[in-house]
Design a protein around this motif. Structure first.
Motif, PDB file in Angstrom:
ATOM      1  N   CYS A  19       0.829  -1.209   0.000  1.00 37.78           N
ATOM      2  CA  CYS A  19       0.000   0.000   0.000  1.00 37.78           C
ATOM      3  C   CYS A  19       0.865   1.262   0.000  1.00 37.78           C
ATOM      4  O   CYS A  19       0.559   2.233  -0.693  1.00 37.78           O
ATOM      5  CB  CYS A  19      -0.924  -0.002   1.213  1.00 37.78           C
ATOM      6  N   ALA A  20       1.940   1.231   0.786  1.00 35.59           N
ATOM      7  CA  ALA A  20       2.833   2.386   0.825  1.00 35.59           C
ATOM      8  C   ALA A  20       3.473   2.625  -0.537  1.00 35.59           C
ATOM      9  O   ALA A  20       3.605   3.767  -0.998  1.00 35.59           O
ATOM     10  CB  ALA A  20       3.911   2.176   1.891  1.00 35.59           C
ATOM     11  N   ALA A  21       3.865   1.541  -1.213  1.00 33.39           N
ATOM     12  CA  ALA A  21       4.452   1.680  -2.548  1.00 33.39           C
ATOM     13  C   ALA A  21       3.447   2.280  -3.530  1.00 33.39           C
ATOM     14  O   ALA A  21       3.793   3.121  -4.377  1.00 33.39           O
ATOM     15  CB  ALA A  21       4.934   0.316  -3.047  1.00 33.39           C
ATOM     16  N   THR A  22       2.188   1.871  -3.406  1.00 34.39           N
ATOM     17  CA  THR A  22       1.138   2.415  -4.275  1.00 34.39           C
ATOM     18  C   THR A  22       0.950   3.907  -4.040  1.00 34.39           C
ATOM     19  O   THR A  22       0.863   4.697  -4.989  1.00 34.39           O
ATOM     20  CB  THR A  22      -0.191   1.681  -4.019  1.00 34.39           C
ATOM     21  N   VAL A  23       0.888   4.298  -2.774  1.00 35.08           N
ATOM     22  CA  VAL A  23       0.697   5.712  -2.447  1.00 35.08           C
ATOM     23  C   VAL A  23       1.863   6.546  -2.955  1.00 35.08           C
ATOM     24  O   VAL A  23       1.681   7.635  -3.519  1.00 35.08           O
ATOM     25  CB  VAL A  23       0.519   5.893  -0.928  1.00 35.08           C
ATOM     26  N   ARG A  24       3.086   6.036  -2.779  1.00 36.78           N
ATOM     27  CA  ARG A  24       4.258   6.789  -3.262  1.00 36.78           C
ATOM     28  C   ARG A  24       4.236   6.924  -4.779  1.00 36.78           C
ATOM     29  O   ARG A  24       4.590   7.972  -5.332  1.00 36.78           O
ATOM     30  CB  ARG A  24       5.547   6.093  -2.797  1.00 36.78           C
ATOM     31  N   ALA A  25       3.810   5.853  -5.468  1.00 34.09           N
ATOM     32  CA  ALA A  25       3.768   5.900  -6.924  1.00 34.09           C
ATOM     33  C   ALA A  25       2.725   6.895  -7.425  1.00 34.09           C
ATOM     34  O   ALA A  25       2.959   7.630  -8.389  1.00 34.09           O
ATOM     35  CB  ALA A  25       3.482   4.504  -7.483  1.00 34.09           C
ATOM     36  N   LEU A  26       1.575   6.934  -6.771  1.00 35.52           N
ATOM     37  CA  LEU A  26       0.498   7.815  -7.217  1.00 35.52           C
ATOM     38  C   LEU A  26       0.762   9.280  -6.883  1.00 35.52           C
ATOM     39  O   LEU A  26       0.324  10.172  -7.598  1.00 35.52           O
ATOM     40  CB  LEU A  26      -0.829   7.377  -6.601  1.00 35.52           C
ATOM     41  N   THR A  27       1.471   9.524  -5.784  1.00 34.10           N
ATOM     42  CA  THR A  27       1.688  10.911  -5.341  1.00 34.10           C
ATOM     43  C   THR A  27       3.062  11.454  -5.712  1.00 34.10           C
ATOM     44  O   THR A  27       3.251  12.669  -5.752  1.00 34.10           O
ATOM     45  CB  THR A  27       1.527  11.017  -3.816  1.00 34.10           C
ATOM     46  N   GLY A  28       4.019  10.555  -5.943  1.00 36.01           N
ATOM     47  CA  GLY A  28       5.382  11.008  -6.190  1.00 36.01           C
ATOM     48  C   GLY A  28       6.101  11.448  -4.933  1.00 36.01           C
ATOM     49  O   GLY A  28       7.167  12.067  -4.997  1.00 36.01           O
ATOM     50  N   ASP A  29       5.542  11.142  -3.756  1.00 38.64           N
ATOM     51  CA  ASP A  29       6.132  11.540  -2.474  1.00 38.64           C
ATOM     52  C   ASP A  29       6.855  10.334  -1.874  1.00 38.64           C
ATOM     53  O   ASP A  29       6.231   9.401  -1.365  1.00 38.64           O
ATOM     54  CB  ASP A  29       5.033  12.028  -1.535  1.00 38.64           C
ATOM     55  N   ALA A  30       8.178  10.353  -1.905  1.00 36.10           N
ATOM     56  CA  ALA A  30       8.976   9.212  -1.441  1.00 36.10           C
ATOM     57  C   ALA A  30       8.998   9.079   0.075  1.00 36.10           C
ATOM     58  O   ALA A  30       9.446   8.067   0.599  1.00 36.10           O
ATOM     59  CB  ALA A  30      10.410   9.343  -1.962  1.00 36.10           C
ATOM     60  N   ARG A  76      -6.395  11.836  -2.572  1.00 40.35           N
ATOM     61  CA  ARG A  76      -6.622  13.058  -1.794  1.00 40.35           C
ATOM     62  C   ARG A  76      -5.363  13.924  -1.779  1.00 40.35           C
ATOM     63  O   ARG A  76      -5.427  15.150  -1.979  1.00 40.35           O
ATOM     64  CB  ARG A  76      -7.046  12.693  -0.374  1.00 40.35           C
ATOM     65  N   LEU A  77      -4.203  13.309  -1.553  1.00 38.58           N
ATOM     66  CA  LEU A  77      -2.950  14.059  -1.536  1.00 38.58           C
ATOM     67  C   LEU A  77      -2.639  14.653  -2.908  1.00 38.58           C
ATOM     68  O   LEU A  77      -2.062  15.736  -3.011  1.00 38.58           O
ATOM     69  CB  LEU A  77      -1.808  13.151  -1.080  1.00 38.58           C
ATOM     70  N   ARG A  78      -3.027  13.943  -3.949  1.00 40.95           N
ATOM     71  CA  ARG A  78      -2.686  14.366  -5.313  1.00 40.95           C
ATOM     72  C   ARG A  78      -3.627  15.438  -5.858  1.00 40.95           C
ATOM     73  O   ARG A  78      -3.194  16.335  -6.580  1.00 40.95           O
ATOM     74  CB  ARG A  78      -2.714  13.142  -6.230  1.00 40.95           C
TER      75      ARG A  78
END
Length: 579
Positions: A19-30, A76-78
């Motif tokens: 899930c964390a990898a998905t969120v980072r991929a969608l937002t670009g926030d490492a 939401r973040l994006r």
């Protein structure tokens, strides 16, 4: 912990990593990651105010539903401007609740092209949340049903999905009643969903209309107290189950302050100790007169008895949580299992005989070790009565469960640097000397001593002059090395603290973040080694900037059985939960 429990924990950890990898991929926030099912940035939990992104009651939170929450948070973040959202957020709690939900639903309509799995996850999450809210009784009151209906209508209008079948009949009458009032706002939201500011106008309009209906139904008046009727209970239930951002802001739990040390980052040698000449490791019981220790023990016993703690029950729960299954011989004469060669003759003489099998027996063995490391800095003095109860009861329960445990502490030998600072001054005050104080590592109960034999020494926690300053990083290293010196299948270190590392002399001659930067490095190193699980138990403070697995406790009242049950569950899960 059984084999199946361990496997479930590993699956949960893998799920959080995905899930964390998905969120980072969608937002670009490492910097985004998950900790205890909470989305964090640089180890600080992010506020997720939309109700359906909160943790669902079991069994409504499988991996696919967790993926839906992660996808929703990423969108939401994006797609939501946080500063603009804060400026548009209504002040009244009722309006805020609805506005937060509507903004989240707006963001969830922007599924990236070619990613139908995200749309499926989002739908699964909202529907799972809807079922959970229905089953927990949110819609049992007039107000709860109104809020639930608005959530279903808004989601359906924005996403185009039908409301869930299970509650369609339940909400139909309410939906028909409020549609003429909020229909225009719903149409406006769908039309302007690509423009956050324009969307907010219609969202605020809808929120204000629904809030007015709720206040009217609840009989609220500006010049009188609200009536305590069933609808008022519905309002409270809806708030507690729909959304918890108001409680989080006012629960008295603050986040530990941490930062980077420029001195430590610039040093080629890394963390330094000016001198360890005056450091000591001492049994705390030896520092207190026996008569005074007896008085301390009596005081501690009185507090525990008054709270009616069921220690045997806690022991059984800890054994189930920490034990592993091991082979314990065979059970013969069974009707299923492996064929027992010694009984084949019975099959010839008595063909109907079924008890010719054997089964492997397993028993739970608690080959784990738990170590409590208590921050004995000055600020902890006011909380030590509650902390003493916690470690004493848990140590006793762990002993009864057959789990090796010890109770440790850390402080300094003096205020303001002591003899170490005196030596530094005598040497001409060389710059950036590193840690500049006398470290004291305390042993209240060691691993080889039973709770019954150590119970008196544990009460030395009440000795007031033990509490000075705290060098946490070195103490965590020391406690972890003690754990590694023992043979165990699982090792847990539970650090109990109410603040960031603090030693005035060290901070003055280096910088204010020297010690807490070192603590973060130490915890990261220990976690990377993987043989010790390091957990942070915050006393009125969220320690997640230091410990990825952290729990914050409110100790304004003495610990009771409810709190101990929560702690046992948290310890058994390795700290993988929310606070």
């Amino acid at each position: 912990m059984t084999i199946s429990d361990r496997e479930a924990a590993r699956r949960a950890a893998r799920g959080e990593a995905l899930c964390a990898a998905t969120v980072r991929a969608l937002t670009g926030d490492a910097a985004l990651h998950y900790s205890g099912a909470r989305l964090c940035r640089n180890m600080r939990p992010l506020p997720l105010h939309a109700p359906h992104l909160q943790t669902l009651p079991t069994p409504h939170d499988p991996f696919r539903s967790l993926r839906g929450a992660a996808d929703g948070a990423a969108l939401r973040l994006r797609h939501s401007d946080a500063a603009l959202h804060r400026s548009l957020l209504p002040d009244a709690p009722l309006e805020r609740l609805l506005f937060e939900l509507l903004e989240q639903l707006r963001c969830e309509t922007f599924v990236p092209p070619g990613m139908p799995g995200i749309a499926s996850n989002l739908r699964e999450r909202f529907e799972a949340w809807s079922r959970a809210m229905h089953e927990t009784g949110v819609a049992d009151s007039h107000v709860g049903l109104l809020l639930y209906t608005v959530a279903q209508m808004s989601w359906s209008r924005l996403t185009g999905y039908p409301v869930i079948d299970e509650t369609e009949g339940l909400i139909e009458a309410t939906r028909m009643a409020i549609a003429p009032v909020i229909g225009g706002a719903l149409a406006g939201m769908r039309r302007t969903r690509a423009d956050q500011a324009a969307f907010a106008v219609h969202a605020r309009e809808l929120a204000a209309e629904i809030a007015a209906m709720i206040r009217s139904a609840s009989g609220e008046r500006d010049d009188a107290e609200p009536k305590e009727d069933e609808d008022q209970k519905g309002v409270r239930n809806a708030f507690s189950l729909f959304l918890d951002f108001d409680e989080r802001e006012d629960d008295g739990i603050t986040l530990a302050h941490s930062g980077d040390s420029r001195v430590l980052k610039a040093s080629e040698q890394g963390y330094r100790v000016f001198t360890n000449r005056y450091d000591r490791e001492v049994y705390a019981g030896a520092l207190v007169r026996r008569t005074l220790l007896a008085e301390f023990r009596e005081r501690l016993d009185e507090r525990i008895v008054a709270q009616a703690i069921n220690v045997p029950r806690l022991a059984r729960a800890l054994k189930a949580a920490l034990a592993v299954a091991q082979r314990d011989g065979w059970s013969f004469g069974e009707e299923q299992g492996r064929i027992d060669g010694r009984r084949l003759a019975q099959l010839v003489s008595s063909p109907a005989e079924r008890r010719i099998f054997r089964l492997e027996k397993h028993t739970l063995v608690a080959e784990s070790m738990v170590s409590f490391l208590i921050d004995c800095s000055g600020s902890m003095k006011t909380q030590i009565e509650s902390v003493g109860m916690i470690v004493d009861v848990l140590s006793r329960a762990l002993d009864a469960a057959g789990v090796t445990n010890e109770i440790l502490g850390f402080t300094t030998g003096a205020w303001n640097g002591g003899r170490a600072r005196t030596d530094w001054l005598a040497r001409g005050k060389p710059p950036f000397p590193g840690r500049l104080n006398e470290v004291s590592h305390l042993i209240f109960k060691d691993a080889v001593t039973s709770w019954r034999r150590a119970r008196t020494d544990i009460a030395s926690l009440f000795k007031a002059d033990l509490f000075r300053e705290g060098v946490d990083g070195e103490a965590v290293q020391w406690a972890c090395e003690r754990l590694r010196s023992r043979v165990a299948n699982r090792r847990l270190l539970i650090v109990i603290s109410d603040g960031s590392p603090m030693d005035a002399a060290t901070n003055q001659v280096n910088d204010e973040h020297y010690l807490d930067h070192h603590l973060r490095e130490v915890v990261a190193q220990q976690q990377a080694r993987g043989d010790v699980e390091v957990l942070g138990l915050g006393v009125g403070l969220d320690l997640s900037p230091y410990y990825r697995n952290a729990l914050a406790l409110d100790l304004t009242s003495l610990p009771d059985m409810t709190m101990f049950s929560k702690l046992v569950e948290w310890i058994g899960s390795g700290g993988r939960r929310g606070h």
